[in-house]
Design a protein around this motif. Structure first.
Motif: not given
Length: 310
Positions: A28, A33-34, A92, A58-62
């Motif tokens: 991340e 992206d993932s 996510r 975490t906060s963003r990553i798929e």
């Protein structure tokens, strides 16, 4: 095309829980992206538990699982587990499901691997209403379910299936949010996977599903050595009927011939070919193509450089 890291397809990927979660957090931070993990009953940790733990850190990553075998897990239990992981990651989480393979289901679990496409169709018919609406009534050949699932937080949770054969691809277009492939090369994605899943989705009045392509990946200067090592590490996948089918469509002898191997420019070209063929996501299972201790970091860095550019 989104680019992600896929850890766990090889025995070389076995690591401690702390190390695995650390890898997810690092991915991340590095902009991927993932991050994907498989659920392999004979090796590693429970994938959804790992991703739930990573989700709160975490906060963003798929965060995707590719894939959970359906036969051993009842869809009611799966719905609750998936919603918990989705809640932990604030929506996510990507739930990948599939029937797995006859040797494992019949040989290890002692269950019948009967009509896998119908089994997965019925599985989705129970799972999706329960996850999305909190209730389901369904009567079929595999499942007879009248159940409710009341949760305070019902986050989105895309469901993808391991669709490779025509009936599974049709099902993915009709009922799922995409497919997760493994050992499918660029020709197979372009001529077999994308057209079939796209036509099914269009006929059902749905948007084009995701096509998530997972492959062994290494950046190295000696491609011949890289392919020889890939053959040794991933040979068993070529013996499984489901993967043998897509290898035959590609017109290759084994997994090493569809692995993404070469220098940085070759990596870009191969990923661009997948994107042009309809892949929406690339899941890189990084392996050491040259035994010098530098191949893994070099591959990771090259993939990181391509995020958002393919």
């Amino acid at each position: 095309m989104r680019i992600g890291v896929f850890v766990g397809a090889s025995t070389a990927d076995l690591m401690s829980l702390d190390e695995l979660i650390g890898r997810i957090k690092q991915a991340e931070e590095d902009g991927f992206d993932s991050f994907w993990v498989p659920h392999i009953s004979a090796r590693g940790y429970d994938a959804l538990t790992v991703l739930a733990l990573a989700g709160v850190q975490t906060s963003r990553i798929e965060l995707g699982v590719g894939v959970v075998p359906t036969y051993p897990r009842h869809p009611v239990a799966m719905a609750q587990h998936a919603l918990t992981t989705a809640a932990a990651s604030n929506g996510r989480f990507l739930l990948g499901l599939g029937p797995s393979h006859r040797p494992g289901i019949e040989g290890s679990f002692g269950l019948s691997y009967d009509r896998p496409a119908l089994h997965v169709r019925e599985y989705l018919s129970v799972l999706r209403p329960l996850m999305e609406e909190g209730r389901v009534q369904f009567s079929g050949e595999f499942y007879n379910v009248n159940a409710e699932l009341d949760v305070l937080d019902r986050p989105k949770c895309p469901v993808l299936i391991s669709a490779l054969a025509p009936r599974m691809l049709r099902l993915a277009g009709e009922r799922a949010d995409g497919t997760i492939t493994w050992m499918a090369g660029p020709r197979t994605i372009r001529e077999h996977i994308t057209p079939r899943i796209g036509q099914s989705a269009e006929a059902s009045g749905r948007d084009m599903p995701r096509v998530c392509v997972g492959l062994p990946t290494t950046v190295c200067d000696d491609e011949a050595t890289g392919r020889r090592q890939a053959a040794e590490a991933y040979e068993r996948y070529g013996t499984l009927v489901n993967y043998r089918r897509v290898l035959d469509i590609e017109g290759v002898e084994g997994p090493s011939e569809v692995a993404v191997i070469g220098n940085e420019e070759a990596l870009r070209r191969q990923l661009e070919e997948f994107a042009a063929g309809g892949a929406t996501d690339f899941m890189a299972n990084i392996f050491a193509g040259e035994d010098d201790g530098e191949t893994g970091p070099r591959t990771y860095a090259a993939l990181k450089e391509l995020v958002g550019k393919v």
